[in-house]
Design a protein around this motif. Structure first.
Motif, PDB file in Angstrom:
ATOM      1  N   HIS A 146       0.840  -1.197   0.003  1.00  0.00           N
ATOM      2  CA  HIS A 146       0.166  -0.015  -0.075  1.00  0.00           C
ATOM      3  C   HIS A 146       0.854   1.257   0.116  1.00  0.00           C
ATOM      4  O   HIS A 146       1.912   1.328   0.491  1.00  0.00           O
ATOM      5  N   HIS A 190      -6.359  -1.837   2.890  1.00  0.00           N
ATOM      6  CA  HIS A 190      -5.901  -0.647   2.139  1.00  0.00           C
ATOM      7  C   HIS A 190      -4.724  -0.703   1.087  1.00  0.00           C
ATOM      8  O   HIS A 190      -4.017  -1.111   1.730  1.00  0.00           O
ATOM      9  N   HIS A 207       4.860   6.762   3.064  1.00  0.00           N
ATOM     10  CA  HIS A 207       5.361   5.783   2.881  1.00  0.00           C
ATOM     11  C   HIS A 207       4.749   4.601   1.985  1.00  0.00           C
ATOM     12  O   HIS A 207       3.606   4.679   1.577  1.00  0.00           O
ATOM     13  N   MET A 209       4.148   0.333   2.009  1.00  0.00           N
ATOM     14  CA  MET A 209       3.881  -0.645   2.822  1.00  0.00           C
ATOM     15  C   MET A 209       4.264  -2.045   2.167  1.00  0.00           C
ATOM     16  O   MET A 209       3.440  -2.167   1.086  1.00  0.00           O
ATOM     17  N   TYR A 248       8.404   1.171  11.061  1.00  0.00           N
ATOM     18  CA  TYR A 248       8.289   1.976  10.025  1.00  0.00           C
ATOM     19  C   TYR A 248       9.998   2.308  10.016  1.00  0.00           C
ATOM     20  O   TYR A 248      10.352   2.751  11.212  1.00  0.00           O
ATOM     21  N   GLU A 258       6.740   0.886   5.379  1.00  0.00           N
ATOM     22  CA  GLU A 258       6.314   0.163   6.673  1.00  0.00           C
ATOM     23  C   GLU A 258       6.536  -1.584   6.143  1.00  0.00           C
ATOM     24  O   GLU A 258       6.073  -1.735   5.202  1.00  0.00           O
ATOM     25  N   GLY A 299       0.915   8.640   9.081  1.00  0.00           N
ATOM     26  CA  GLY A 299       0.387   7.385   8.663  1.00  0.00           C
ATOM     27  C   GLY A 299       0.881   6.340   9.373  1.00  0.00           C
ATOM     28  O   GLY A 299       0.659   5.164   9.004  1.00  0.00           O
TER      29      GLY A 299
END
Ligand SMILES: [Fe+2]
Length: 299
Positions: A146, A190, A207, A209, A248, A258, A299
């Motif tokens: 994400h 997400h 970021h 992920m 993170y 992340e 975030g």
């Protein structure tokens, strides 16, 4: 209605390819698909690549690839984005072939932060994926991972992602007065999240992920980062909304990564959005004092 299916890839401009090689292979556990003087392509699954790092004079994420199902969906989405007033371009055949997709179009996102590439049929490699660290990445229908972005014009992003690209609302988090919106386009809780519209906030991708199956691989990466192999931004913790256990860290190009496991899968038949008053149940402590306007704060 045509809709984006998943995050296909990310493309990054970087000043230090050697640092990316070390970071990508030794901390994230990505497989090198290609390494030249000018770029590195990393794999995280059966796809030809998921992350491309280009040698440049700057450090930033330049492109996010959003995968669609096929030619008809690409045309429908290209027309819808174009109707919104975006300048939708189709690269030449050589560039499309180099991306390892069958076809694609692209346009600059509302704030001019990143180029979005709608594409289909990202190639599958003929070689079995093999992480140098034994990581098994959670991809498949959920895509590469994400993206979290700080934006200026929230309404423009809502119109683009919800009304045009077909993303659906997952939930919101009220993060110290900043409303973060989480959206999905597949069972991953997400694939795209954004927030902003507040004076003084930067416009940037905060970021990316990446998710792996085994919490021990997250823990070992966390150990390496604690050991100074990358900058730890937020310690290990568990998110409220997607239930992911993650930490993170800073990437060699100064955007956050992340790295986590156990992300929630949802389905549109039963999912009902909610909102949370914090991003985490525990952990995710700030481990470094970043400038107030550093996108990695969020975030
Ligand atoms: Fe995230």
């Amino acid at each position: 209605m045509a809709a984006v299916r998943s995050m296909g890839y990310a493309i990054v401009n970087a000043t230090d390819l050697d640092a990316w090689y070390e970071y990508g292979t030794n901390i994230v556990g990505l497989q090198v698909a290609e390494r030249t003087e000018s770029r590195i392509r990393f794999r995280m699954d059966q796809k030809a690549y998921r992350l491309e790092i280009n040698k440049a004079e700057e450090d930033r994420i330049t492109h996010i690839g959003w995968e669609v199902a096929g030619a008809q969906e690409l045309e429908e989405l290209a027309a819808a984005v174009s109707a919104l007033g975006y300048d939708v371009q189709r690269p030449d055949a050589a560039e499309i072939a180099d991306r390892c997709v069958v076809d694609m179009v692209r346009f600059t996102d509302p704030d001019g932060t990143v180029t979005l590439e709608l594409h289909y049929a990202l190639h599958d490699s003929l070689d079995r994926f093999a992480s140098p660290l034994g990581h098994v990445f959670v991809t498949g229908t959920g895509g590469a991972g994400h993206v979290f972005q700080l934006v200026k014009d929230v309404k423009a992003y809502e119109t683009l992602y919800f009304d045009t690209l077909g993303f659906r609302l997952s939930d919101w988090i009220d993060m110290k007065g900043l409303k973060l919106t989480f959206t999905h386009c597949n069972p991953r809780h997400h694939s795209y999240a954004f927030g902003g519209g507040v004076e003084g906030l930067p416009q940037a991708i905060g970021h990316l992920m990446f998710e792996v199956e085994d919490i021990d691989h997250v823990g070992r990466a966390h150990d390496k980062v604690l050991n100074g192999e990358a900058q730890l931004i937020n310690s290990l913790g568990r998110h409220t909304n997607d239930k992911m256990i993650s930490f993170y860290m800073n990437s060699p190009s100064n955007f956050g990564v992340e790295f986590g496991t156990g992300g929630l899968l949802i389905d549109d038949e039963t999912w009902t959005p909610t909102w949370y008053t914090d991003t985490k149940y525990w952990g995710h402590s700030d481990m470094v004092k970043l400038a107030a306007d550093d996108p990695k704060n969020f975030g």
